[in-house]
Design an enzyme around this catalytic site. Structure first.
Site, PDB file in Angstrom:
ATOM      1  N   HIS A 108       0.871  -1.189   0.000  1.00 51.34           N
ATOM      2  CA  HIS A 108       0.000   0.000   0.000  1.00 51.34           C
ATOM      3  C   HIS A 108       0.901   1.231   0.000  1.00 51.34           C
ATOM      4  O   HIS A 108       1.598   1.496   0.980  1.00 51.34           O
ATOM      5  CB  HIS A 108      -0.888  -0.032   1.249  1.00 51.34           C
ATOM      6  CG  HIS A 108      -1.992   0.955   1.230  1.00 51.34           C
ATOM      7  ND1 HIS A 108      -1.792   2.294   1.452  1.00 51.34           N
ATOM      8  CD2 HIS A 108      -3.310   0.790   1.002  1.00 51.34           C
ATOM      9  CE1 HIS A 108      -2.958   2.916   1.387  1.00 51.34           C
ATOM     10  NE2 HIS A 108      -3.897   2.026   1.104  1.00 51.34           N
ATOM     11  N   ILE A 109       0.890   2.001  -1.070  1.00 50.90           N
ATOM     12  CA  ILE A 109       1.824   3.108  -1.245  1.00 50.90           C
ATOM     13  C   ILE A 109       1.253   4.384  -0.622  1.00 50.90           C
ATOM     14  O   ILE A 109       0.327   4.982  -1.157  1.00 50.90           O
ATOM     15  CB  ILE A 109       2.140   3.328  -2.736  1.00 50.90           C
ATOM     16  CG1 ILE A 109       2.601   2.008  -3.367  1.00 50.90           C
ATOM     17  CG2 ILE A 109       3.197   4.416  -2.901  1.00 50.90           C
ATOM     18  CD1 ILE A 109       2.512   1.961  -4.863  1.00 50.90           C
TER      19      ILE A 109
END
Length: 163
Positions: A82-83
């Site tokens: 998850h950026i």
């Protein structure tokens, strides 16, 4: 033969997916991650925007808003990266994917280039959590490394072994 292939001796090493500072998942400033609601994991505060495959696998998810992707490993781990935090609201801006759904990837292969400056200006954090979303199935044992600084594609984060 089948039993031998899936014995307890089968393991995978998971490597850094970004360069930067390693953070315990419990210290991520978002309760979904810090309370392990999605599973076991770690996070990296990135020093650059290249996000790499942490292990060989197959891309099984690219979020429509491009803020997250997942891959499945040969051992069966489903790993979500998850950026940033609150980056779903960016609607894909700031993310350049170099792979597509279904692609087979190799450890160290660049998956996405993220514009960290854009993310810093338009979301709450650039921290990148990595979650083993099926870690709650009680199929895996994890052996964590005790490190702080990590280099993408080179620093081993942990080893997973089938129970």
């Amino acid at each position: 033969m089948f039993k031998k292939l899936f014995s307890k001796n089968i393991s995978e090493s998971i490597f850094a997916y970004a360069s930067g500072n390693l953070v315990k998942i419990e210290d991520v400033p978002d309760p979904v991650f810090s309370q392990k609601l999605m599973g076991e994991g770690v996070a990296i505060i990135p020093s650059n925007g290249q996000i790499l495959a942490p292990v060989d696998g197959e891309i099984i998810l690219i979020a429509e808003t491009k803020h997250a992707f997942a891959l499945r490993t040969a051992l069966g781990q489903e790993i979500l990266i998850h950026i940033g935090l609150e980056t779903i609201n960016l609607n894909g801006q700031g993310f350049n994917f170099l792979v597509k759904l279904g692609d087979k990837v190799k450890k160290g292969q660049i998956i996405v280039e993220a514009d960290l400056d854009f993310i810093k200006q338009n979301s709450s954090s650039t921290i990148i959590p990595m979650i083993i979303t099926n870690s709650n199935e009680d199929r895996f044992n994890f052996k964590w490394e005790n490190i702080n600084k990590v280099k993408a594609g080179e620093t081993k984060l942990f080893e997973t072994q089938l129970k």
